[in-house]
Design a protein around this motif. Sequence first.
Motif, PDB file in Angstrom:
ATOM      1  N   VAL A 289      -5.572  -4.372  13.673  1.00 27.65           N
ATOM      2  CA  VAL A 289      -5.775  -4.841  14.972  1.00 27.65           C
ATOM      3  C   VAL A 289      -6.043  -6.461  15.092  1.00 27.65           C
ATOM      4  O   VAL A 289      -7.038  -6.835  14.294  1.00 27.65           O
ATOM      5  CB  VAL A 289      -6.730  -3.934  15.625  1.00 27.65           C
ATOM      6  CG1 VAL A 289      -6.974  -4.303  17.229  1.00 27.65           C
ATOM      7  CG2 VAL A 289      -6.519  -2.608  15.549  1.00 27.65           C
ATOM      8  N   ALA A 290      -5.214  -6.874  16.152  1.00 28.20           N
ATOM      9  CA  ALA A 290      -5.485  -8.562  16.251  1.00 28.20           C
ATOM     10  C   ALA A 290      -6.583  -8.479  17.528  1.00 28.20           C
ATOM     11  O   ALA A 290      -6.142  -7.806  18.727  1.00 28.20           O
ATOM     12  CB  ALA A 290      -4.276  -9.020  16.648  1.00 28.20           C
ATOM     13  N   LEU A 291      -7.677  -8.825  17.289  1.00 25.06           N
ATOM     14  CA  LEU A 291      -8.796  -8.987  18.375  1.00 25.06           C
ATOM     15  C   LEU A 291      -8.716 -10.724  18.833  1.00 25.06           C
ATOM     16  O   LEU A 291      -8.405 -11.460  17.948  1.00 25.06           O
ATOM     17  CB  LEU A 291     -10.097  -8.676  17.781  1.00 25.06           C
ATOM     18  CG  LEU A 291     -10.505  -7.131  17.482  1.00 25.06           C
ATOM     19  CD1 LEU A 291     -11.769  -7.002  16.908  1.00 25.06           C
ATOM     20  CD2 LEU A 291     -10.156  -6.262  18.774  1.00 25.06           C
ATOM     21  N   PRO A 292      -9.227 -11.111  20.115  1.00 23.32           N
ATOM     22  CA  PRO A 292      -9.364 -12.294  20.190  1.00 23.32           C
ATOM     23  C   PRO A 292      -9.837 -13.115  19.431  1.00 23.32           C
ATOM     24  O   PRO A 292      -9.498 -14.518  19.212  1.00 23.32           O
ATOM     25  CB  PRO A 292     -10.273 -12.152  21.554  1.00 23.32           C
ATOM     26  CG  PRO A 292      -9.823 -10.755  22.194  1.00 23.32           C
ATOM     27  CD  PRO A 292      -9.669 -10.009  20.952  1.00 23.32           C
ATOM     28  N   GLY A 293     -10.996 -12.726  18.623  1.00 20.99           N
ATOM     29  CA  GLY A 293     -11.736 -13.385  17.519  1.00 20.99           C
ATOM     30  C   GLY A 293     -11.237 -13.450  16.368  1.00 20.99           C
ATOM     31  O   GLY A 293     -11.638 -14.057  15.327  1.00 20.99           O
ATOM     32  N   GLY A 294     -10.204 -12.460  16.185  1.00 21.80           N
ATOM     33  CA  GLY A 294      -9.834 -12.288  14.695  1.00 21.80           C
ATOM     34  C   GLY A 294      -9.174 -10.972  14.467  1.00 21.80           C
ATOM     35  O   GLY A 294      -8.922  -9.947  15.095  1.00 21.80           O
ATOM     36  N   GLN A 295      -8.245 -10.867  13.056  1.00 24.54           N
ATOM     37  CA  GLN A 295      -7.779  -9.660  12.764  1.00 24.54           C
ATOM     38  C   GLN A 295      -8.588  -8.838  11.923  1.00 24.54           C
ATOM     39  O   GLN A 295      -9.469  -8.965  11.113  1.00 24.54           O
ATOM     40  CB  GLN A 295      -6.643 -10.010  11.627  1.00 24.54           C
ATOM     41  CG  GLN A 295      -5.732  -8.842  11.212  1.00 24.54           C
ATOM     42  CD  GLN A 295      -4.651  -8.935  12.343  1.00 24.54           C
ATOM     43  OE1 GLN A 295      -4.441  -9.630  13.239  1.00 24.54           O
ATOM     44  NE2 GLN A 295      -3.740  -7.880  12.217  1.00 24.54           N
ATOM     45  N   VAL A 296      -8.587  -7.365  12.349  1.00 25.16           N
ATOM     46  CA  VAL A 296      -9.526  -6.445  11.681  1.00 25.16           C
ATOM     47  C   VAL A 296      -8.230  -5.655  10.919  1.00 25.16           C
ATOM     48  O   VAL A 296      -7.304  -5.104  11.457  1.00 25.16           O
ATOM     49  CB  VAL A 296      -9.957  -5.394  12.586  1.00 25.16           C
ATOM     50  CG1 VAL A 296     -10.860  -4.331  12.063  1.00 25.16           C
ATOM     51  CG2 VAL A 296     -11.219  -6.205  13.264  1.00 25.16           C
ATOM     52  N   PRO A 297      -8.473  -5.228   9.362  1.00 25.39           N
ATOM     53  CA  PRO A 297      -7.561  -4.433   9.065  1.00 25.39           C
ATOM     54  C   PRO A 297      -7.698  -2.914   9.206  1.00 25.39           C
ATOM     55  O   PRO A 297      -8.713  -2.503   9.251  1.00 25.39           O
ATOM     56  CB  PRO A 297      -7.680  -4.822   7.469  1.00 25.39           C
ATOM     57  CG  PRO A 297      -9.233  -5.202   7.482  1.00 25.39           C
ATOM     58  CD  PRO A 297      -9.695  -5.905   8.670  1.00 25.39           C
ATOM     59  N   GLN A 298      -6.399  -2.374   8.836  1.00 25.39           N
ATOM     60  CA  GLN A 298      -6.588  -0.709   8.942  1.00 25.39           C
ATOM     61  C   GLN A 298      -7.684  -0.330   7.830  1.00 25.39           C
ATOM     62  O   GLN A 298      -7.688  -0.865   6.639  1.00 25.39           O
ATOM     63  CB  GLN A 298      -5.118  -0.490   8.661  1.00 25.39           C
ATOM     64  CG  GLN A 298      -5.053   1.164   8.695  1.00 25.39           C
ATOM     65  CD  GLN A 298      -3.655   1.675   8.184  1.00 25.39           C
ATOM     66  OE1 GLN A 298      -2.771   0.896   8.030  1.00 25.39           O
ATOM     67  NE2 GLN A 298      -3.442   3.112   8.350  1.00 25.39           N
ATOM     68  N   GLY A 299      -8.211   0.641   8.288  1.00 21.83           N
ATOM     69  CA  GLY A 299      -9.362   1.276   7.680  1.00 21.83           C
ATOM     70  C   GLY A 299     -10.705   0.576   7.848  1.00 21.83           C
ATOM     71  O   GLY A 299     -11.688   1.342   6.898  1.00 21.83           O
ATOM     72  N   ALA A 300     -10.713  -0.597   8.380  1.00 23.28           N
ATOM     73  CA  ALA A 300     -12.141  -1.159   8.318  1.00 23.28           C
ATOM     74  C   ALA A 300     -12.995  -0.438   9.247  1.00 23.28           C
ATOM     75  O   ALA A 300     -12.996   0.210  10.197  1.00 23.28           O
ATOM     76  CB  ALA A 300     -11.993  -2.508   8.960  1.00 23.28           C
ATOM     77  N   ARG A 301     -14.206  -0.327   8.603  1.00 25.75           N
ATOM     78  CA  ARG A 301     -15.316   0.241   9.366  1.00 25.75           C
ATOM     79  C   ARG A 301     -16.054  -0.848  10.301  1.00 25.75           C
ATOM     80  O   ARG A 301     -16.528  -1.958   9.881  1.00 25.75           O
ATOM     81  CB  ARG A 301     -16.472   0.740   8.594  1.00 25.75           C
ATOM     82  CG  ARG A 301     -15.904   2.094   7.633  1.00 25.75           C
ATOM     83  CD  ARG A 301     -17.036   2.535   6.836  1.00 25.75           C
ATOM     84  NE  ARG A 301     -18.362   2.971   7.730  1.00 25.75           N
ATOM     85  CZ  ARG A 301     -19.492   3.062   7.147  1.00 25.75           C
ATOM     86  NH1 ARG A 301     -19.778   2.591   6.024  1.00 25.75           N
ATOM     87  NH2 ARG A 301     -20.587   3.712   8.043  1.00 25.75           N
ATOM     88  N   VAL A 302     -16.075  -0.641  11.422  1.00 30.70           N
ATOM     89  CA  VAL A 302     -16.394  -1.714  12.649  1.00 30.70           C
ATOM     90  C   VAL A 302     -17.646  -1.441  13.357  1.00 30.70           C
ATOM     91  O   VAL A 302     -18.082  -0.111  13.723  1.00 30.70           O
ATOM     92  CB  VAL A 302     -15.286  -2.038  13.460  1.00 30.70           C
ATOM     93  CG1 VAL A 302     -15.415  -3.001  14.428  1.00 30.70           C
ATOM     94  CG2 VAL A 302     -13.975  -2.381  13.006  1.00 30.70           C
ATOM     95  N   LEU A 303     -18.348  -2.508  13.447  1.00 35.95           N
ATOM     96  CA  LEU A 303     -19.537  -2.149  14.629  1.00 35.95           C
ATOM     97  C   LEU A 303     -19.366  -3.136  15.444  1.00 35.95           C
ATOM     98  O   LEU A 303     -19.318  -4.289  15.368  1.00 35.95           O
ATOM     99  CB  LEU A 303     -21.076  -2.550  13.786  1.00 35.95           C
ATOM    100  CG  LEU A 303     -21.757  -1.657  13.146  1.00 35.95           C
ATOM    101  CD1 LEU A 303     -23.167  -1.963  12.668  1.00 35.95           C
ATOM    102  CD2 LEU A 303     -21.697  -0.029  13.783  1.00 35.95           C
ATOM    103  N   ALA A 304     -19.243  -2.724  16.893  1.00 27.58           N
ATOM    104  CA  ALA A 304     -19.112  -3.327  18.132  1.00 27.58           C
ATOM    105  C   ALA A 304     -20.600  -3.764  18.583  1.00 27.58           C
ATOM    106  O   ALA A 304     -21.185  -2.606  19.017  1.00 27.58           O
ATOM    107  CB  ALA A 304     -18.576  -2.773  19.312  1.00 27.58           C
ATOM    108  N   ILE A 305     -21.042  -4.856  18.161  1.00 27.79           N
ATOM    109  CA  ILE A 305     -22.524  -5.181  18.733  1.00 27.79           C
ATOM    110  C   ILE A 305     -22.578  -5.473  20.089  1.00 27.79           C
ATOM    111  O   ILE A 305     -22.352  -6.656  20.269  1.00 27.79           O
ATOM    112  CB  ILE A 305     -23.018  -6.100  17.584  1.00 27.79           C
ATOM    113  CG1 ILE A 305     -22.752  -5.811  16.313  1.00 27.79           C
ATOM    114  CG2 ILE A 305     -24.392  -6.659  17.969  1.00 27.79           C
ATOM    115  CD1 ILE A 305     -23.473  -6.769  15.341  1.00 27.79           C
ATOM    116  N   VAL A 306     -22.799  -4.576  20.927  1.00 26.36           N
ATOM    117  CA  VAL A 306     -22.642  -4.790  22.364  1.00 26.36           C
ATOM    118  C   VAL A 306     -24.055  -5.568  22.710  1.00 26.36           C
ATOM    119  O   VAL A 306     -24.001  -6.414  23.774  1.00 26.36           O
ATOM    120  CB  VAL A 306     -22.768  -3.587  23.133  1.00 26.36           C
ATOM    121  CG1 VAL A 306     -21.444  -2.722  23.053  1.00 26.36           C
ATOM    122  CG2 VAL A 306     -24.011  -2.547  22.916  1.00 26.36           C
ATOM    123  N   ALA A 307     -25.115  -5.555  21.949  1.00 28.90           N
ATOM    124  CA  ALA A 307     -26.280  -6.413  22.297  1.00 28.90           C
ATOM    125  C   ALA A 307     -26.006  -7.873  22.063  1.00 28.90           C
ATOM    126  O   ALA A 307     -26.468  -8.730  22.800  1.00 28.90           O
ATOM    127  CB  ALA A 307     -27.383  -5.929  21.359  1.00 28.90           C
TER     128      ALA A 307
END
Length: 396
Positions: A289-307
């Motif tokens: 997935v291409a996010l505005p701030g960088g690429q995230v690879p398949q299988g990556a565990r992600v924390l969306a830090i809403v704070a």
Amino acid sequence: MTVGTQIRFPAHLAHPFSPAGRADPYPAYDWLRARAPVHYDAASRLWLVTGHADCAAVLRDQGFSASAGQQGRARDEELPPSMLTTDPPDHTRLRAPGLLLLGPAAIASVAEAIAADVDGLLDRLAERSVVDAVAEIGGPLATSVFLRLFGLAESDRKVFAQLAQAASINLDPLAGPQVAALGRSAMGELTRFLDAHCASAPPSPLARLAADDRLSRPEMLGVLGLAVVGGWQPLAEAIGNALYWLLPRPEALAALREGGREPARVAMDELLRLEAPIPFTARVATRNVALPGGQVPQGARVLAIVAAANRDPAVFERAGELVLDRTPNPHLAFGGGPHFCLAAQLVRQTGAVLLARLAERFPAASLADPEPAWAGTLIPRRLRALPVRLGGGDAY
């Protein structure tokens, strides 16, 4: 930022998840957001996302799985089926009946009773010189709200509050095996308690959900359990977190006193932006997935830090300040996309009632301790205690 590249914080900043960084993670969040809004963190073995645009994309993009994010938790048994542990279309199927418990009609049906509960709570505290807003306002008010929603008796208060507190461990996607086991056990006790009550529940949002035939019994209990974990604890902690910001600012308290319910609702959103009880949420990338701030690879565990996203200066002017009448306020304290928190209206409405009533009734309310301590937990973001001097002087 590529996998394996480790961000090195400057000497004056602690990692936001470290014991030293948890009390005030915002300087580290600001530093990360400015330099690497999407990056792999070797310390936690997670991809940390801190920019508002990036977090919003993670929460809305179907390339990120909430179900897989929960399965990656440190536990040996799955949580009950619920909106937390599923993706669309199963999530959508569970969410629709969930509106019977936490939707607008359900909240409207208990609104007057909740307002009466707020007044009763403040009545009981009026003669006290100092009260703990965490233990004596936030927790009891959240419990009163859920007793109303579930049609529980006052005699059930103590047991329900204990089970709700214990089950809320399940909010933390970074909980270790021992803590996760405690959360799993508490969730089992909570669902058994609610299951036993369903058969004899008086007319209430819970009774309407229990009678709905769109869900199996385990699914219905999963929705109930999630409502407690995702509603009771955030509401309880949101009250203390809000007063932490509000009470040192007499001009803000005066504005609420003079404005009434609508300014209080707007203010509650701003206070949630500044101090979200749920500071991040877990996902797993099901594809690159291409996010505005960088690429995230398949299988990556992600924390969306809403704070961190909620203090992004690219979105919020004076991002680290309390702007009581901030509108619009596109904060992510309730998440976003398909998994937007079903309890959002409940937290906003109850918080607004409490803030408006307290400001009217105790115009001289202030913090009794100017530097209260934050708990060492990552989720929820909460104070250990918040001593408040109500200051006497009813406005009634």
